[in-house]
Design an enzyme around this catalytic site. Structure first.
Site, short mmCIF file in Angstrom:
data_model
loop_
_atom_site.label_atom_id
_atom_site.label_comp_id
_atom_site.label_asym_id
_atom_site.label_seq_id
_atom_site.Cartn_x
_atom_site.Cartn_y
_atom_site.Cartn_z
CD GLU A 90 -2.83 -0.55 2.80
OE1 GLU A 90 -2.88 0.42 3.18
OE2 GLU A 90 -3.50 -1.55 2.96
CG ASP A 126 -3.63 8.20 7.93
OD1 ASP A 126 -4.16 6.94 7.75
OD2 ASP A 126 -3.44 9.01 7.23
#
Length: 295
Positions: free
Chosen positions: A72, A83
């Site tokens: 990724e 995040d």
């Protein structure tokens, strides 16, 4: 479910609309190979441009060379609401280095050339402003396999669904333990490649323990029609990777890998040699646990 709004602005030189690509899914092929060996795949995350553009390419190759099967490649974003602090810090370093979306395709080529399956993880706003058709074209030309969109749901993804079909790209949507069965069915129907099962709600980050909810979510998502389901958010040790790999088609690791390239202050990048050495060691440790989960 709302009706998907589909547009088709891409045409051939003669003005005819482009058709659907019949190129097979590289991600699906990877899972088929691992299923034949009764093993889960190891999917690793790293933001492009961290710790700097050149070293990030080396880091991505290092991950593949030491056991990651699909990568990724993160597109750093100025407002990464999903995040955790480790990935936020790495993304900010990348942005400070002048990382731009047009350069990420170098990372895609690096992963493909190293033998890994290149995925991009991005907030949808970045793709939208780059241009959906332009992104799909550039991504395909670089050897990309699929796009993970954590903040895009299938109901609102008509333009991307059509573009990904035209260019033979996988589209990976997310589900969580709070997803209703009807939502799981919508995601399974519209996903190509694999469904990304978030182990828990909230931001990403390393966890000291992994509870049982991801396994139940994987079972529910498969029942809803998903062929491949991978679990992410939280895995940071080989033991955790083996636990998740016992039931998931793939194990996704992000923060634990990014962490190796950060100094102890959590805000600055380590020296290149030290960081790459730690990244290689952590990748090998996790690969051994994940690939041996069902041995």
């Amino acid at each position: 479910m709302k009706d998907l709004i589909m547009t088709n602005e891409a045409t051939t030189p003669s003005g005819q609309p482009l058709g659907i690509s019949h190129k097979p899914s590289r991600t699906k092929a990877m899972f088929s190979e691992f299923k034949a060996q009764n093993k889960p795949a190891f999917i690793g995350y790293l933001p492009y441009g961290f710790p700097n553009p050149d070293d990030s390419l080396t880091a991505l190759r290092t991950m593949v060379e030491h056991g990651v099967d699909a990568v990724e490649i993160g597109l750093p974003y100025s407002d990464p609401v999903m995040d955790g602090p480790v990935i936020q810090a790495a993304s900010q370093i990348a942005l400070d280095n002048g990382e731009r979306i047009a350069n990420v395709f170098k990372a895609v080529e690096a992963v493909a050339n190293a033998g890994g399956v290149p995925l991009i993880m991005s907030y949808w706003n970045l793709i939208y402003h780059y241009g959906v058709e332009r992104f799909a074209t550039d991504f395909e030309n670089a050897g990309g396999a699929g796009l993970i969109t954590p903040d895009l749901i299938p109901d609102e993804a008509g333009e991307w669904i059509e573009a990904s079909d035209r260019h033979g790209l996988d589209r990976i949507f997310l589900v969580s333990p709070d997803s209703a069965d009807s939502r799981l069915e919508v995601v399974a129907k519209n996903t190509r490649g694999f469904v990304y099962a978030a182990a828990r709600m909230g931001v990403t980050g390393e966890r000291s323990t992994i509870d049982a909810s991801p396994q139940a979510l994987v079972e529910r998502t498969r029942k809803a029609g998903a062929e491949n389901v991978c679990v992410g958010i939280g895995v940071s040790t080989a033991e955790q990777g083996a636990k998740v790999g016992a039931y998931a088609d793939g194990v996704i690791v992000g923060s634990a890998l990014v962490h190796t390239l950060l100094n102890d202050d959590g805000r600055t990048a380590r020296g290149t040699a030290e960081g790459l050495s730690l990244l290689a060691a952590k990748t090998e440790e996790l690969a051994e646990g994940i690939h041996g989960a069902r041995a």
